[in-house]
Design an enzyme around this catalytic site. Structure first.
Site, PDB file in Angstrom:
ATOM      1  N   GLY A 294       0.833  -1.199   0.000  1.00 14.69           N
ATOM      2  CA  GLY A 294       0.000   0.000   0.000  1.00 14.69           C
ATOM      3  C   GLY A 294       0.860   1.238   0.000  1.00 14.69           C
ATOM      4  O   GLY A 294       0.589   2.211  -0.699  1.00 14.69           O
ATOM      5  N   MET A 296       5.211   2.678   1.065  1.00 18.23           N
ATOM      6  CA  MET A 296       6.567   2.444   1.577  1.00 18.23           C
ATOM      7  C   MET A 296       7.165   3.783   1.934  1.00 18.23           C
ATOM      8  O   MET A 296       7.191   4.711   1.130  1.00 18.23           O
ATOM      9  CB  MET A 296       7.428   1.733   0.527  1.00 18.23           C
ATOM     10  CG  MET A 296       8.879   1.526   0.963  1.00 18.23           C
ATOM     11  SD  MET A 296       9.013   0.519   2.455  1.00 18.23           S
ATOM     12  CE  MET A 296      10.562   1.126   3.142  1.00 18.23           C
ATOM     13  N   HIS A 321      -0.176   6.965   7.587  1.00 18.29           N
ATOM     14  CA  HIS A 321       0.724   5.946   8.134  1.00 18.29           C
ATOM     15  C   HIS A 321       2.151   6.158   7.637  1.00 18.29           C
ATOM     16  O   HIS A 321       3.110   6.117   8.426  1.00 18.29           O
ATOM     17  CB  HIS A 321       0.236   4.554   7.723  1.00 18.29           C
ATOM     18  CG  HIS A 321       1.099   3.444   8.218  1.00 18.29           C
ATOM     19  ND1 HIS A 321       0.888   2.815   9.428  1.00 18.29           N
ATOM     20  CD2 HIS A 321       2.202   2.846   7.685  1.00 18.29           C
ATOM     21  CE1 HIS A 321       1.811   1.889   9.615  1.00 18.29           C
ATOM     22  NE2 HIS A 321       2.630   1.882   8.564  1.00 18.29           N
ATOM     23  N   GLU A 322       2.303   6.385   6.336  1.00 17.03           N
ATOM     24  CA  GLU A 322       3.654   6.567   5.788  1.00 17.03           C
ATOM     25  C   GLU A 322       4.291   7.861   6.283  1.00 17.03           C
ATOM     26  O   GLU A 322       5.500   7.920   6.506  1.00 17.03           O
ATOM     27  CB  GLU A 322       3.620   6.528   4.259  1.00 17.03           C
ATOM     28  CG  GLU A 322       3.005   5.271   3.660  1.00 17.03           C
ATOM     29  CD  GLU A 322       3.568   3.980   4.215  1.00 17.03           C
ATOM     30  OE1 GLU A 322       4.746   3.955   4.626  1.00 17.03           O
ATOM     31  OE2 GLU A 322       2.826   2.981   4.249  1.00 17.03           O
ATOM     32  N   TYR A 415       2.310  -4.673  13.364  1.00 18.29           N
ATOM     33  CA  TYR A 415       1.526  -3.435  13.315  1.00 18.29           C
ATOM     34  C   TYR A 415       0.501  -3.405  14.453  1.00 18.29           C
ATOM     35  O   TYR A 415       0.488  -2.481  15.276  1.00 18.29           O
ATOM     36  CB  TYR A 415       0.789  -3.332  11.983  1.00 18.29           C
ATOM     37  CG  TYR A 415       1.655  -3.179  10.758  1.00 18.29           C
ATOM     38  CD1 TYR A 415       1.666  -1.999  10.033  1.00 18.29           C
ATOM     39  CD2 TYR A 415       2.439  -4.226  10.299  1.00 18.29           C
ATOM     40  CE1 TYR A 415       2.442  -1.856   8.886  1.00 18.29           C
ATOM     41  CE2 TYR A 415       3.220  -4.103   9.164  1.00 18.29           C
ATOM     42  CZ  TYR A 415       3.216  -2.920   8.461  1.00 18.29           C
ATOM     43  OH  TYR A 415       3.985  -2.789   7.329  1.00 18.29           O
ATOM     44  N   ARG A 603      -0.855  -5.291  -5.416  1.00 17.18           N
ATOM     45  CA  ARG A 603      -0.714  -5.066  -3.981  1.00 17.18           C
ATOM     46  C   ARG A 603      -1.019  -6.356  -3.231  1.00 17.18           C
ATOM     47  O   ARG A 603      -2.129  -6.893  -3.291  1.00 17.18           O
ATOM     48  CB  ARG A 603      -1.657  -3.942  -3.554  1.00 17.18           C
ATOM     49  CG  ARG A 603      -1.543  -3.516  -2.116  1.00 17.18           C
ATOM     50  CD  ARG A 603      -2.481  -2.336  -1.855  1.00 17.18           C
ATOM     51  NE  ARG A 603      -2.557  -2.001  -0.448  1.00 17.18           N
ATOM     52  CZ  ARG A 603      -3.378  -1.090   0.054  1.00 17.18           C
ATOM     53  NH1 ARG A 603      -4.173  -0.405  -0.755  1.00 17.18           N
ATOM     54  NH2 ARG A 603      -3.395  -0.853   1.351  1.00 17.18           N
ATOM     55  N   MET A 604      -0.049  -6.877  -2.517  1.00 20.72           N
ATOM     56  CA  MET A 604      -0.154  -8.208  -1.933  1.00 20.72           C
ATOM     57  C   MET A 604      -1.298  -8.335  -0.939  1.00 20.72           C
ATOM     58  O   MET A 604      -1.901  -9.398  -0.822  1.00 20.72           O
ATOM     59  CB  MET A 604       1.170  -8.604  -1.292  1.00 20.72           C
ATOM     60  CG  MET A 604       2.271  -8.861  -2.305  1.00 20.72           C
ATOM     61  SD  MET A 604       3.777  -9.544  -1.582  1.00 20.72           S
ATOM     62  CE  MET A 604       4.365  -8.166  -0.623  1.00 20.72           C
TER      63      MET A 604
END
Length: 654
Positions: A294, A296, A321-322, A415, A603-604
């Site tokens: 999502g 990095m 978050h980033e 997380y 996106r994994m």
């Protein structure tokens, strides 16, 4: 601030020094101080000719060799740049580790260096598609369809496939880079500030002066290797404020700029809680959809998947978050990947402080926490069901990574489990005091690499300094009763947070109503779904994944909410996974949409659950169709899923 260190007597919780077991380098004997990279990009041939110059400082009594991490790399030669002496080198390889963690490059220095000595050496090398940190994209795989495209993903131990170095978060260094490309359409950005007039020796070597573009960067704040990043393509930059901007290919940049127009406000949210943003500028690159995560947190150059662009700004939690990593992760960093929660748990905690200002409702923030909690508990159950003690350790905050690719241990556990530990500590000492504690932790450890033992010792000393002895002894007793257990045990966290509130109950109750309704009928009050925030819709679908829904109810759900055609990828991947699990996705139309989804999203987090739900034959067919599209890390993850058709240990969470 004065800390009274009588904690050695009181502690009982010290866990010892944690070294990085995922590096082959002798980083405890010699340490990189500065790295200068020179790259000649040939994106058409998918080759990079590279030169790396190192400034090392000796930290042992006598040094005769430098050991560096490499992965599938063609080393040309090593030498002292100041006087051109060529050095002997060889690669020490373990067949069991070569394709997992890489190899050890041993450079014989030809002399002895003593403690405190500073010296430089340079390595010439070449890399290509085998570099698992790099995604080389053909013209037809890009949005603009004008030129090839390149982007990197170095976390966790993948920078060693891009540059020979000490690939460990224990070592931080400054870096500079000069990147040359002959394609005039190509623009380059890196996780550093653009500069001019940097010495570029490759210009003379290849006689390209005047017929190529040169991009030069430097970062004067020390970072670990995994934060080195590059993007090269027909990318351009659009400002969203004096210090923030968006970068992408031209096709969708106006859409991205609009969606992320409040980036500066998000930075300010976090500054209000933790302190000034010290990196200067904040830029976010919306990469092609094959980017496996999502987001990095590369400093000055955050990478993000276009799936966060929904049109209603509901994907901004990833951006926040980033940004939060600018303090936790990039400034204070875990010293090895068994301590990843030092990056991610703290970052989620800070992210949700920012989301509180965005939502202005703790209930909506706790909806995010509840979604994360459900995903964490499901993974804890999966990891614990595995008989391999390494896999089982992934359910803890201290996974075993020795002799394994550290990427394998990445999941939502560090997380959410880390976030919940910090939330417990906050409730124990009070919100105001815990905010001051985190600010002091950041100030004392900025630009350092640390572990859970460092945090414990700091926290105990800080609490001792800021509370009465009676309160300190009580708080310490409470912490000591859970801290090691919270980190090292593989079962659920000692203190269970439900995060249940009015906002979450609306979503979970609606899911329950659908699950208990008669097939083909809509439950009373079904219309409330349209009023939900995106995170409530995610919770609704996550709750349905736990139910035994029949295809008739699924069809009614789809007809009512038009879920198969939703534009929010966060909802789509959950709905598609549910559709496969309930055998609703059996007709050609639905299967075609899911098949298209996994061919357009790399996106994994979003494709791994779908591949896990598919039967093995279908999974193999779809994967083979898209193997060239997926990033090397996604390929590795999906191949593991297909091989095992069980536990997926490479789950991306944002």
């Amino acid at each position: 601030m004065k800390f009274y260190i009588i904690t050695l007597l009181l502690c009982g919780c010290v866990m010892g020094v944690d070294i990085d077991k995922n590096t082959f380098s002798n980083y405890r004997e010699v340490q990189m101080q500065h790295l200068h990279i020179e790259w000649l990009l040939n994106l058409n041939q998918k080759i990079i000719d590279g030169s790396a110059e190192y400034t090392f400082r000796v930290t042992t009594a006598e040094l005769k060799e430098v050991h560096l991490d490499i992965y599938q790399m063609d080393i040309k030669y090593a030498y002292y740049p100041n006087f051109g002496k060529v050095l002997d080198w060889h690669v020490e390889s373990d067949p069991k580790q070569s394709l997992i963690q890489g190899d050890k490059l041993i450079i014989e220095l030809g002399q002895s260096f003593r403690y405190g000595d500073i010296f430089k050496l340079r390595i010439k090398y070449q890399i290509g598609e085998q570099a698992r940190a790099l995604s080389f994209m053909n013209i037809e795989q890009t949005d603009d369809k004008k030129a090839p495209y390149l982007f990197s993903q170095c976390e966790a131990n993948n920078c060693r496939s891009m540059i020979p170095l000490q690939d460990t978060p224990s070592i931080k260094f400054t870096y500079s880079a000069s990147v040359l490309t002959q394609d005039q359409q190509i623009n380059v950005f890196m996780s550093g500030l653009p500069v001019e007039n940097t010495k570029f020796s490759l210009m003379e070597q290849y006689n390209l002066n005047g017929i190529a573009n040169i991009f030069q960067f430097e970062l004067k704040i020390k970072i670990p290797s995994y934060l080195i990043a590059i993007v090269a393509g027909t990318v351009q930059e659009r400002k969203t404020s004096d210090r923030t901007s968006v970068i992408s290919e031209a096709k969708n940049i106006e859409i991205y700029q609009k969606e992320l127009e409040h980036l500066d406000k998000y930075v300010k949210y976090l500054e209000d809680y933790i302190g000034d943003y010290k990196w200067g500028f904040y830029k976010i690159v919306i990469l092609p959809a094959s980017f496996p995560f999502g987001g990095m947190e590369n400093p000055l150059l955050t990478f993000a998947n276009p799936s966060i662009i929904v049109g209603d700004k509901s994907g901004i939690s990833v951006a926040i978050h980033e940004i939060a990593h600018s303090w936790f992760g990039n400034t204070v960093t875990c010293n090895n990947w068994s301590n990843m929660w030092i990056n991610e748990g703290f970052c989620v905690f800070l992210e949700r402080k920012g989301l509180l200002q965005h939502y202005e409702s703790i209930d909506l923030v706790y909806v995010n926490s509840l979604v994360g909690n459900d995903e964490m508990n499901a993974l804890i159950k999966e990891f614990n069901s595995n008989h391999d003690p390494v896999i089982k350790s992934y359910a803890s905050l201290h996974p075993i990574t020795e002799n394994h690719n550290a990427d394998d241990s990445f999941s939502t556990i560090p997380y959410e489990r880390g976030y919940q530990l910090l939330l417990y500590l906050e409730k124990l000492v009070s919100e105001d005091k815990f905010q001051l504690l985190l600010q002091a932790w950041l100030q004392q450890n900025q630009y350092q690499s640390v572990d859970e033992n460092d945090f414990y010792n700091f926290m105990i000393a800080w609490i001792q300094s800021n509370f009465s002895m009676k309160d300190f002894l009580y708080i310490k007793q409470q912490i000591d009763s859970v801290y090691i257990k919270w980190i090292y045990n593989t079962d659920a966290p000692p203190y269970k947070y439900g995060f249940i509130n009015d906002a979450s109950l609306l979503a979970t109750n609606l899911a329950e109503d659908w699950a208990s309704s008669r097939p083909g009928e809509q439950p009373q009050g079904y219309e409330i779904f349209d009023k939900f925030q995106s995170n409530q819709k995610q919770l609704f679908l996550s709750s349905l994944l736990k139910k035994n829904l029949d295809p008739v109810t699924m069809k009614q759900l789809d007809s009512t909410y038009n879920l198969t055609n939703n534009l929010d990828a966060e909802l789509l991947f959950r709905w598609y996974t549910l559709s496969i699990q309930t055998k609703y996705a059996t007709d050609f139309t639905n299967l075609k949409k899911i098949r298209t989804f996994v061919s357009k999203i790399g996106r994994m987090k979003m494709i791994n659950p779908i591949y896990k739900a598919l039967d093995k034959k279908t999974a193999e067919t779809w994967y083979n169709e898209n193997i060239r599209f997926y990033h090397p890390l996604a390929r590795q993850s999906i191949e593991n899923i297909i091989k095992n058709k069980g536990l997926d240990v490479n789950v991306e969470l944002l």
